[in-house]
Motif scaffolding. Sequence first.
Motif, PDB file in Angstrom:
ATOM      1  N   ALA A 628       0.824  -1.202   0.000  1.00 34.99           N
ATOM      2  CA  ALA A 628       0.000   0.000   0.000  1.00 34.99           C
ATOM      3  C   ALA A 628       0.863   1.257   0.000  1.00 34.99           C
ATOM      4  O   ALA A 628       0.581   2.226  -0.731  1.00 34.99           O
ATOM      5  CB  ALA A 628      -0.932  -0.010   1.207  1.00 34.99           C
ATOM      6  N   GLU A 629       1.922   1.269   0.801  1.00 40.35           N
ATOM      7  CA  GLU A 629       2.800   2.443   0.840  1.00 40.35           C
ATOM      8  C   GLU A 629       3.534   2.624  -0.484  1.00 40.35           C
ATOM      9  O   GLU A 629       3.696   3.761  -0.964  1.00 40.35           O
ATOM     10  CB  GLU A 629       3.812   2.302   1.981  1.00 40.35           C
ATOM     11  CG  GLU A 629       4.725   3.510   2.118  1.00 40.35           C
ATOM     12  CD  GLU A 629       5.618   3.444   3.339  1.00 40.35           C
ATOM     13  OE1 GLU A 629       6.460   4.348   3.501  1.00 40.35           O
ATOM     14  OE2 GLU A 629       5.457   2.491   4.139  1.00 40.35           O
ATOM     15  N   THR A 630       3.957   1.531  -1.098  1.00 39.58           N
ATOM     16  CA  THR A 630       4.658   1.631  -2.380  1.00 39.58           C
ATOM     17  C   THR A 630       3.764   2.255  -3.446  1.00 39.58           C
ATOM     18  O   THR A 630       4.187   3.152  -4.195  1.00 39.58           O
ATOM     19  CB  THR A 630       5.122   0.239  -2.821  1.00 39.58           C
ATOM     20  OG1 THR A 630       6.010  -0.299  -1.845  1.00 39.58           O
ATOM     21  CG2 THR A 630       5.830   0.309  -4.163  1.00 39.58           C
ATOM     22  N   ILE A 631       2.519   1.803  -3.523  1.00 39.28           N
ATOM     23  CA  ILE A 631       1.600   2.334  -4.536  1.00 39.28           C
ATOM     24  C   ILE A 631       1.301   3.802  -4.260  1.00 39.28           C
ATOM     25  O   ILE A 631       1.221   4.623  -5.188  1.00 39.28           O
ATOM     26  CB  ILE A 631       0.320   1.487  -4.574  1.00 39.28           C
ATOM     27  CG1 ILE A 631       0.627   0.105  -5.143  1.00 39.28           C
ATOM     28  CG2 ILE A 631      -0.771   2.170  -5.391  1.00 39.28           C
ATOM     29  CD1 ILE A 631      -0.563  -0.819  -5.227  1.00 39.28           C
ATOM     30  N   CYS A 632       1.139   4.166  -2.999  1.00 37.21           N
ATOM     31  CA  CYS A 632       0.876   5.572  -2.667  1.00 37.21           C
ATOM     32  C   CYS A 632       2.032   6.460  -3.123  1.00 37.21           C
ATOM     33  O   CYS A 632       1.810   7.550  -3.683  1.00 37.21           O
ATOM     34  CB  CYS A 632       0.646   5.728  -1.169  1.00 37.21           C
ATOM     35  SG  CYS A 632      -0.961   5.152  -0.601  1.00 37.21           S
ATOM     36  N   ARG A 633       3.238   6.019  -2.914  1.00 39.21           N
ATOM     37  CA  ARG A 633       4.392   6.823  -3.328  1.00 39.21           C
ATOM     38  C   ARG A 633       4.498   6.879  -4.848  1.00 39.21           C
ATOM     39  O   ARG A 633       4.901   7.906  -5.417  1.00 39.21           O
ATOM     40  CB  ARG A 633       5.665   6.263  -2.698  1.00 39.21           C
ATOM     41  CG  ARG A 633       5.687   6.408  -1.172  1.00 39.21           C
ATOM     42  CD  ARG A 633       7.028   6.066  -0.567  1.00 39.21           C
ATOM     43  NE  ARG A 633       6.987   6.196   0.890  1.00 39.21           N
ATOM     44  CZ  ARG A 633       7.135   7.342   1.545  1.00 39.21           C
ATOM     45  NH1 ARG A 633       7.356   8.468   0.855  1.00 39.21           N
ATOM     46  NH2 ARG A 633       7.082   7.378   2.868  1.00 39.21           N
ATOM     47  N   GLU A 634       4.155   5.786  -5.527  1.00 42.77           N
ATOM     48  CA  GLU A 634       4.166   5.809  -6.991  1.00 42.77           C
ATOM     49  C   GLU A 634       3.116   6.764  -7.540  1.00 42.77           C
ATOM     50  O   GLU A 634       3.272   7.298  -8.646  1.00 42.77           O
ATOM     51  CB  GLU A 634       3.931   4.403  -7.535  1.00 42.77           C
ATOM     52  CG  GLU A 634       5.096   3.449  -7.312  1.00 42.77           C
ATOM     53  CD  GLU A 634       4.832   2.082  -7.898  1.00 42.77           C
ATOM     54  OE1 GLU A 634       3.770   1.907  -8.543  1.00 42.77           O
ATOM     55  OE2 GLU A 634       5.679   1.176  -7.718  1.00 42.77           O
ATOM     56  N   LEU A 635       2.035   6.991  -6.783  1.00 45.05           N
ATOM     57  CA  LEU A 635       0.982   7.916  -7.206  1.00 45.05           C
ATOM     58  C   LEU A 635       1.267   9.351  -6.789  1.00 45.05           C
ATOM     59  O   LEU A 635       0.424  10.232  -6.988  1.00 45.05           O
ATOM     60  CB  LEU A 635      -0.372   7.474  -6.626  1.00 45.05           C
ATOM     61  CG  LEU A 635      -0.989   6.223  -7.243  1.00 45.05           C
ATOM     62  CD1 LEU A 635      -2.190   5.759  -6.418  1.00 45.05           C
ATOM     63  CD2 LEU A 635      -1.421   6.497  -8.676  1.00 45.05           C
TER      64      LEU A 635
END
Length: 714
Positions: A628-635
């Motif tokens: 979840a944190e990885t996707i948030c940072r990618e967004l």
Amino acid sequence: MNTEFAQLQHLTWPATRLGEAVEVLAARRRLVTKPDGKIPALPALHQVDNSEISHWLEIAALHLGFEVEAVQATYGEIDLLVRGAHPALLRLPPAGKDEEPVFLLLLKTSWRRATVIGPDHQLHHITPQVLQAALCAPQHEPYMTQMAGLLAAAGVAAPRPQALQALAQELVTREGSMTTSTSYGWLLRPLPHAPLRALARYERLLPQLLTILGFLFGWQLLLALSWLFIGRGALQGYFDWGWFQAWMLAMITASIFQLFAFDYQGRFSSSVGRVFKATFLYGAMQLDVDELRHQGAGQYLARVMQAGKLETTLLARGINAAIYFFMLTMAGLFLGFGAGGWLHAALLVGWTLLLVVVGWRYLRLGATWVDTYRDLTNALVEQMVGHRTRLIQENPEEWHTAEDQALHKYLQLTARLNRIETLVESFLPQGWLIIGLLGIIQPLMTATAAPARLALSVGGILFAFQAYTALTRKFSNLLGASLAWDQVQPLLQAASRSIDAQDFRLTDEDEQPLIKAANLTFRYPSRATPVLQGCSLQIHKGERLLLEGPSGGGKSTLAALLSGFYVPDAGMLLLMGLDQRTLGAQSWRQRVVSVPQFQENHVITESLAFNLLMGRRWPPTPADLAEAETICRELGLGDLLDEMPEGLHQLIGDSGWQMSHGERSRLFIARALLQKPDLMILDESFGALDPENLQIAMHCVLKRASTVLVIAHP
């Protein structure tokens, strides 16, 4: 092979018999409601992870008519898992690295023993400590091996295995490994829409109720004996220490029975509360939005308030009311065997019928009062929401005309209800006391009745007076529970809708379209003309499509049809060659995920992690949080995460951290990506983003979503 595993080896089920094991455990607890259901073929589970086992078990359970819940326990929660998780399918740690996964069927657990079902379909009893040690073996084994080697090198005789277990447990605790995930299992339970008898049987409501009635009967019987003992001495005109001691013993024993009755009453209330919560929550999730779309926010609020009132009132007051009616029954028996005879008991029956008639009148009037109250609540909330609009557009002199009329009606009904309630509370108990005493005047004055029978009559009169007093004081609460029952009917009706079973494997051929729609037609109930008519399209895996059109052209309706939110009125809609009825609504929505328009998507007042992972399992694993944190940072939400003091665990929403329009839009996109759908539909999801963040978000979506349909204005 560790010692604990060796003790349980003959009781474990191999992965190749997992389907049989699930059926045996469910049948033993009588959870199977579809005896003719056939579970899907069991996949190869030699090296499969727990998530794939969970997926297969969920589908297999639906085919048999119950549900399973995956539970993951940390080292510190093993004791709770062993003693509180049943019936359950527990995965035991393997005896070796290349060993096949094995499972244990835990039927029930008490403080002394755990009952498991062996591969021979027979019940076997083991101690909870042995099962707990087997589940903790991966954490204990290194420490136990190390300690055994040290003791052998020191020339110390090998201690008992229990001592090594205790030392290993202490070392694990000191190392701070209490929160390390160690054990995995699956709880079996009836579906929320299962028949009431199935839910009651699972919660063991009938044995609990019979236990309560047994203690209540013993309590009342001992009270009757106490009245017999003390009344005999009092009415004979002399004091006898023997009868006094018998009275004291009966009163003390009656108090013990009363304590046990109230204790089991609390357990019974908790069990019934679990049934209510599960049913209401499932019903809320199954509500058809279009059926309730015409209702305002105030009506939703009133319905929620009534649902909460129903649970608390019915549990706290309803059970007490049943106890008091039981007391009236016992009082009738006392009066029947007392000095007044069965005619005296008939007076009690007549007075109780009067209470029922008055209560019915109070109930009918209260129904009108509740409707008025709900209308007032709805009007108040709607006016609060639209307060600024009223300030600008409505004449201030007319603001309170309708409110005053509704409030006047409400106050009139309240006054009538209060008069009836006052009459009931003051007249019925005292009136019975007078009538009950009149029933024993003749035998009392003529001295024709035995002292023991007179004592029984006096005791029956006082018991009935106590019950009437308690019942009339709770009159309004019982009324509220009865009326609230009517208000939550939509939730109960929605909860009766079944979950369609689904297939474990879908056709995955390259030439098979992911989505195939032909001549779709859809009409909203409030409209005469269709929003969509003759709509056909195909979407293949890996395609990235853009759908443009004017407002009101049916783009969002098509998205809702493709995501399974609506069912077309006509035409054919297939996902991987299967329609929604065959595949199941739940499975369809897991594979096709839509990000609705901003006004139809919401941030829940909870942690950021909960809002991101609400489409997946909860509580999450560390891997889920990391993804979840990885996707948030990618967004492009990395700066937001760094600003939040608690990161993913920060409370957001109306009562928490305030997020901008663009940040919420990217949260909605991340929520959909984390569900890993086969098709992702973005309905004007990029409209709130500036060009830079639009490029970042689009890059993330195209990187992580295999098939994408973007809806936008031209």
